[in-house]
Design an enzyme around this catalytic site. Structure first.
Site, PDB file in Angstrom:
ATOM      1  N   TYR A   1      19.361 -11.024 -67.071  1.00  0.00           N
ATOM      2  CA  TYR A   1      18.578  -9.841 -67.479  1.00  0.00           C
ATOM      3  C   TYR A   1      19.455  -8.795 -68.189  1.00  0.00           C
ATOM      4  CZ  TYR A   1      15.190  -5.986 -66.628  1.00  0.00           C
ATOM      5  OH  TYR A   1      14.305  -4.942 -66.738  1.00  0.00           O
TER       6      TYR A   1
ATOM      7  N   LYS B   1      18.878  -7.486 -71.928  1.00  0.00           N
ATOM      8  CA  LYS B   1      18.596  -6.076 -72.196  1.00  0.00           C
ATOM      9  C   LYS B   1      19.654  -5.447 -73.098  1.00  0.00           C
ATOM     10  CE  LYS B   1      14.666  -5.506 -70.120  1.00  0.00           C
ATOM     11  NZ  LYS B   1      13.473  -5.615 -70.997  1.00  0.00           N
TER      12      LYS B   1
HETATM   13  P1  NAP Z   1       5.715  -5.717 -64.765  1.00  0.00           P
HETATM   14  O1  NAP Z   1       4.968  -4.744 -63.933  1.00  0.00           O
HETATM   15  O2  NAP Z   1       6.262  -6.954 -64.138  1.00  0.00           O
HETATM   16  O3  NAP Z   1       4.816  -6.110 -66.032  1.00  0.00           O
HETATM   17  C1  NAP Z   1       5.300  -7.015 -66.994  1.00  0.00           C
HETATM   18  C2  NAP Z   1       4.138  -7.590 -67.763  1.00  0.00           C
HETATM   19  O4  NAP Z   1       4.661  -8.535 -68.738  1.00  0.00           O
HETATM   20  C3  NAP Z   1       3.167  -8.368 -66.862  1.00  0.00           C
HETATM   21  O5  NAP Z   1       1.838  -8.047 -67.182  1.00  0.00           O
HETATM   22  C4  NAP Z   1       3.514  -9.815 -67.203  1.00  0.00           C
HETATM   23  O6  NAP Z   1       2.440 -10.719 -67.070  1.00  0.00           O
HETATM   24  C5  NAP Z   1       3.873  -9.706 -68.667  1.00  0.00           C
HETATM   25  N1  NAP Z   1       4.608 -10.884 -69.120  1.00  0.00           N
HETATM   26  C6  NAP Z   1       5.580 -11.552 -68.452  1.00  0.00           C
HETATM   27  N2  NAP Z   1       5.993 -12.610 -69.168  1.00  0.00           N
HETATM   28  C7  NAP Z   1       5.251 -12.614 -70.298  1.00  0.00           C
HETATM   29  C8  NAP Z   1       5.210 -13.472 -71.435  1.00  0.00           C
HETATM   30  N3  NAP Z   1       6.011 -14.543 -71.523  1.00  0.00           N
HETATM   31  N4  NAP Z   1       4.322 -13.193 -72.424  1.00  0.00           N
HETATM   32  C9  NAP Z   1       3.502 -12.130 -72.323  1.00  0.00           C
HETATM   33  N5  NAP Z   1       3.504 -11.278 -71.291  1.00  0.00           N
HETATM   34  C10 NAP Z   1       4.367 -11.522 -70.278  1.00  0.00           C
HETATM   35  O7  NAP Z   1       6.991  -5.023 -65.467  1.00  0.00           O
HETATM   36  P2  NAP Z   1       7.323  -3.481 -65.749  1.00  0.00           P
HETATM   37  O8  NAP Z   1       8.093  -2.972 -64.601  1.00  0.00           O
HETATM   38  O9  NAP Z   1       6.134  -2.759 -66.247  1.00  0.00           O
HETATM   39  O10 NAP Z   1       8.393  -3.650 -66.946  1.00  0.00           O
HETATM   40  C11 NAP Z   1       8.012  -3.625 -68.310  1.00  0.00           C
HETATM   41  C12 NAP Z   1       9.278  -3.728 -69.167  1.00  0.00           C
HETATM   42  O11 NAP Z   1      10.179  -2.659 -68.850  1.00  0.00           O
HETATM   43  C13 NAP Z   1      10.057  -5.019 -68.972  1.00  0.00           C
HETATM   44  O12 NAP Z   1      10.619  -5.438 -70.196  1.00  0.00           O
HETATM   45  C14 NAP Z   1      11.147  -4.602 -68.008  1.00  0.00           C
HETATM   46  O13 NAP Z   1      12.258  -5.462 -68.097  1.00  0.00           O
HETATM   47  C15 NAP Z   1      11.427  -3.199 -68.490  1.00  0.00           C
HETATM   48  N6  NAP Z   1      12.048  -2.335 -67.496  1.00  0.00           N
HETATM   49  C16 NAP Z   1      11.413  -2.041 -66.312  1.00  0.00           C
HETATM   50  C17 NAP Z   1      12.060  -1.210 -65.396  1.00  0.00           C
HETATM   51  C18 NAP Z   1      11.424  -0.839 -64.079  1.00  0.00           C
HETATM   52  O14 NAP Z   1      12.110  -0.185 -63.268  1.00  0.00           O
HETATM   53  N7  NAP Z   1      10.177  -1.194 -63.810  1.00  0.00           N
HETATM   54  C19 NAP Z   1      13.323  -0.689 -65.680  1.00  0.00           C
HETATM   55  C20 NAP Z   1      13.920  -1.007 -66.875  1.00  0.00           C
HETATM   56  C21 NAP Z   1      13.285  -1.824 -67.782  1.00  0.00           C
HETATM   57  P3  NAP Z   1       2.183 -11.440 -65.633  1.00  0.00           P
HETATM   58  O15 NAP Z   1       1.640 -10.375 -64.766  1.00  0.00           O
HETATM   59  O16 NAP Z   1       1.195 -12.505 -65.940  1.00  0.00           O
HETATM   60  O17 NAP Z   1       3.503 -11.980 -65.200  1.00  0.00           O
END
Ligand code: NAP
Length: 254
Positions: free
Chosen positions: A152, A156
């Site tokens: 990851y 990133k």
């Molecule tokens: P999340 O709640 O897990 O939501 C991610 C979404 O992406 C889910 O709806 C998932 O679908 C979808 N997804 C996964 N694989 C996919 C694919 N191959 N094609 C299309 N859609 C796909 O994540 P989040 O926390 O909102 O994070 C969103 C972004 O921010 C990510 O890139 C994450 O790495 C980044 N980020 C998050 C945090 C944090 O603290 N939350 C911090 C830094 C960066 P499913 O539900 O079907 O799996």
């Protein structure tokens, strides 16, 4: 907003992607919510439409070249040229290096890096054609290095390089590219991390808040607000940047 604009937000069914989709719709953009299963986006699409906005859902695995091409064609057909792209879809496959298998490495590279590449490549012709475009990709403070995230953190950090190169190549056509690197944002993804660490979500949040200068965890809306700025006309001279949205300087980590 000077004229009608269409955005694609990947991984928009929940979490940060859903918040970005809601916010861009509120700001007057037509929004295509893309996720693995279009049905999962239906509640957010309905909410946006009920509030007077314009939104559709499309399904695609962002790592699948054909699926991405056909999803982007559908969006162009139904909502008009996509000139805003938010590369947000993401997964975690955390483990220490010695236990990490190739499937976990490839899955994370596929969704984050290959996905951002495929979507950016698929929308660039619309942006170049309109001489206006905005690409925002979700990086993370993990880009700076984080135990258990060799896959990851590399993905990133890779998105920050991709962003800088997109900015250089597409800038002459009125297209900017930027990355947002969030710290801890309360979503299903971080709830899964709490679970992995054997903590309740409340205890996990309290311990993260105590280590965060502004003394709280982030919310998806904190990220959506920065995305809204980066895709606006006001941000036309900001390109190739990574903005940390972490309640303090980047460097403190989960
Ligand atoms: P999340 O709640 O897990 O939501 C991610 C979404 O992406 C889910 O709806 C998932 O679908 C979808 N997804 C996964 N694989 C996919 C694919 N191959 N094609 C299309 N859609 C796909 O994540 P989040 O926390 O909102 O994070 C969103 C972004 O921010 C990510 O890139 C994450 O790495 C980044 N980020 C998050 C945090 C944090 O603290 N939350 C911090 C830094 C960066 P499913 O539900 O079907 O799996």
């Amino acid at each position: 907003m000077s004229h009608h604009r269409t955005a694609i937000v990947t991984g928009a069914a929940r979490g940060i992607g859903a918040a970005v989709a809601r916010r861009l719709a509120r700001d007057g953009l037509a929004v295509a919510l893309l996720d693995l299963r279009a049905d999962d986006c239906a509640p957010v699409v309905d909410e946006i439409v009920a509030a007077g906005g314009s939104a559709i859902s499309v399904s695609a695995d962002v790592a699948d070249e054909q699926a991405v091409a056909s999803a982007v064609a559908t969006v162009a057909d139904r909502l008009g040229s996509p000139t805003v792209l938010v590369n947000n879809a993401g997964i975690l496959r955390d483990d220490l290096l010695f236990r990490m298998d190739v499937a976990d490495w490839d899955a994370v590279m596929g969704v984050h890096l290959r996905g951002a590449f495929l979507l950016s490549r698929a929308v660039q012709s619309f942006m170049v054609g309109e001489r206006w475009g905005r690409i925002v990709s979700l990086s993370s403070i993990s880009a700076l290095g984080n135990r258990g995230q060799v896959n990851y953190s590399a993905a990133k950090a890779g998105l920050q390089g991709l962003t800088r190169t997109l900015a250089i190549e597409l800038g002459p056509f009125g297209v900017t590219a930027n990355a947002i690197a969030p710290g801890f944002i309360a979503t299903d993804m971080t709830a899964a991390t709490a679970d992995r660490l054997g903590l309740s979500v409340d205890d996990f949040h309290a311990s993260i808040a105590a280590q965060t200068p502004v003394r709280r965890v982030g919310q998806p809306e904190d990220v959506a607000a920065v995305a809204a700025f980066l895709v606006s006309d006001d941000a036309s001279f900001v390109s190739g940047q990574t903005i940390y949205v972490a309640g303090g300087p980047a460097g403190t980590i989960l």
